[in-house]
Design an enzyme around this catalytic site. Structure first.
Site, short mmCIF file in Angstrom:
data_model
loop_
_atom_site.label_atom_id
_atom_site.label_comp_id
_atom_site.label_asym_id
_atom_site.label_seq_id
_atom_site.Cartn_x
_atom_site.Cartn_y
_atom_site.Cartn_z
N LYS A 8 1.02 -1.31 -0.27
CA LYS A 8 -0.05 0.11 0.03
C LYS A 8 1.06 1.39 0.19
CE LYS A 8 -3.98 -2.21 2.30
NZ LYS A 8 -3.79 -3.36 2.24
N ASP A 59 3.22 7.14 -1.18
CA ASP A 59 4.33 8.95 -0.48
C ASP A 59 4.57 9.03 -2.12
OD1 ASP A 59 6.09 10.61 0.44
OD2 ASP A 59 5.95 9.11 1.67
#
Ligand code: 5BU
Length: 464
Positions: free
Chosen positions: A295, A298
């Protein structure tokens, strides 16, 4: 077409069958030596072999789109069958070209085309299997092989274990029978050969991981679809255990039932690159993909580092990773760039919707943006983590977590649907199942149940 006994006698005359004492490649001393390569010098015999093989092909009633000969002896035979009976041919290179297209398969084909393998002699079946593996890796369906001559050394069983039916023109026992009948060899020689054959039954060669890794050159999306079809599985096991040794053990128990294994490497207390390589090897052997449910969320530069560096060096072992589209398309760009450093196909699943109660992904505009991003980077993005069908085409695989047969959810917001509901109501292709299997008494048996129910519903609902 000519009589089969005549053909055997002709083959004997041109020394395709020799009797005596011969040292084989394996070092074994054999009372028979069979070499069908000589037939290329005898056009009538070559054609006769091809005609007999075509007869078997016709009788097998197998429907197919193309024919592929195993190099080298079977190539001229396959060419004759293809040219005489107007069938498209494929050729599998022994080595990929290192210039131009780097193709392993020559000839035109579509994903999911059915291809028949043509081989001259089968002993253990390993050349047929090797050819089938590379064709399957390109998305072709291989179910049958036609061989001229079966040495009856367990090749048929070995092939069956790899889901390939063997059809043959001649068995060694039949050849011996014809030759004795026509006074070419004595009863004693025939018995000798039979004994040698009985004592030298072959076993399925264990998969050579190195070779396997090398042949995996096809895009991950095609590989995924081929695995699903071949194994009849749309089950992804979410192995949310905190011990990698335990996951390795589990992967051997359920490996044949799943198309993908999902892990969270950051919850593992015993992670090491050695152990993860072991898991990767098992995934190659048992033919499932490895998904790291990282997941990522950024900016491009940071995810590049998270993907390639640190303790986990995810890019080195995970076929697929999960990615939030929250930061915008730069996140996919960063990951795709990093994946290019690896000599194997890589891809990602974009998280479009989540299964947890009150997820902020329940927002139409957000989901639309995720789909746009996937379309723009469809070489790397092969699908979604989703709770509904997001596209009308089948280009993107929809993977759906929150699946359990008899549970309404957990205490922390997880919401479940059954396998059938996930496919029918949530538009899933792949079912991601964790605790329903992990918490069951017999994990292997439960995985099999989810596999069967899931794939049956998938076939019915998606009409594949
Ligand atoms: P479960 O035991 O079947 O509830 O596990 C589901 C897994 O899927 C677990 O690893 C979650 O991290 C993962 N998951 C999820 O449940 N829901 C989501 O929306 C996403 C991932 Br994204």
């Amino acid at each position: 077409m000519g009589d089969l006994a005549d053909l055997v006698l002709q083959l004997y005359d041109i020394e395709a069958f020799k009797f005596g004492s011969f040292k084989l490649k394996t070092g074994l001393q054999s009372p028979i030596y069979i070499d069908l390569r000589v037939i290329i010098s005898y056009p009538d015999i070559l054609r006769s072999v091809a005609v007999h093989m075509n007869e078997i092909l016709k009788r097998s009633n197998v429907s197919f789109d193309s024919i592929c000969g195993v190099p080298y002896t079977a190539l001229p035979i396959a060419s004759i069958i293809c040219a005489d009976y107007k069938r498209p041919m494929l050729i599998r290179r022994k080595e990929a070209k290192n210039y131009g297209t780097k193709k392993l398969i020559e000839g035109k084909f579509q994903i999911n085309d059915r291809c028949i393998i043509i081989e001259d002699i089968v002993t253990s079946g390993s050349s047929v299997i090797e050819t089938a593996d590379s064709l399957r890796a390109e998305g072709l369906q291989i179910t049958d092989a036609i061989v001229f001559f079966d040495r009856e050394q367990n090749g048929e069983n070995n092939l069956q274990k790899r889901n390939i039916r063997l059809h043959r023109v001649l068995k060694i026992s039949e050849v011996l029978g014809y030759l004795v009948q026509h006074g070419k060899i004595s009863e004693e020689i025939s018995e000798n050969v039979k004994e040698f054959i009985n004592q030298n039954q072959t076993q399925l060669p264990t998969l050579n991981i190195e070779i396997e890794n090398k042949t995996i050159s096809i895009p991950i999306r095609q590989r995924f679809q081929t695995i699903m079809k071949e194994k009849r599985s749309n089950l992804c096991l979410s192995a949310d255990l905190t011990n990698l040794d335990e996951i390795i053990k589990l992967s051997k128990q359920v490996g044949s039932n799943i198309c993908m294994l999902k892990i969270h490497s950051d919850i593992l207390t015993d992670f090491s690159m050695d152990k993860i390589q072991q898991l990767k090897d098992i995934s190659r052997k048992l033919n499932f993909l490895l998904l790291e449910d990282r997941k990522f969320a950024d900016i491009g530069n940071t995810v590049k580092l998270q993907y390639t560096k640190g303790l986990f060096r995810i890019v080195e072992w995970a076929d697929l990773v999960t990615v939030h589209a929250l930061p915008g398309e730069c996140i996919v760009q960063g990951l795709e760039q990093s994946a290019q450093s690896i000599n194997e196909p890589r891809g990602c699943l974009l998280i479009a919707q989540m299964s947890s109660k009150g997820a902020f992904t329940d927002n139409e505009d957000y989901v639309k943006g995720v789909v746009e991003c996937a379309k723009k980077y469809s070489d790397f993005v092969i699908g979604f983590i989703s709770q509904s069908r997001l596209t009308t085409t089948d280009e993107f695989l929809h993977c759906t977590p929150g699946v359990h047969l008899n549970n309404t959810g957990d205490q922390l917001g997880q919401q479940y649907v059954t396998p059938r509901q996930a496919i029918d109501e949530r538009g899933a292709d792949i079912l991601i199942v964790g605790r329903a299997i992990l918490d069951s008494i017999n994990r292997a048996k439960t995985a099999e149940e989810y596999q069967q129910q899931g794939y049956q519903a998938y076939e019915e609902i998606r009409k594949i």
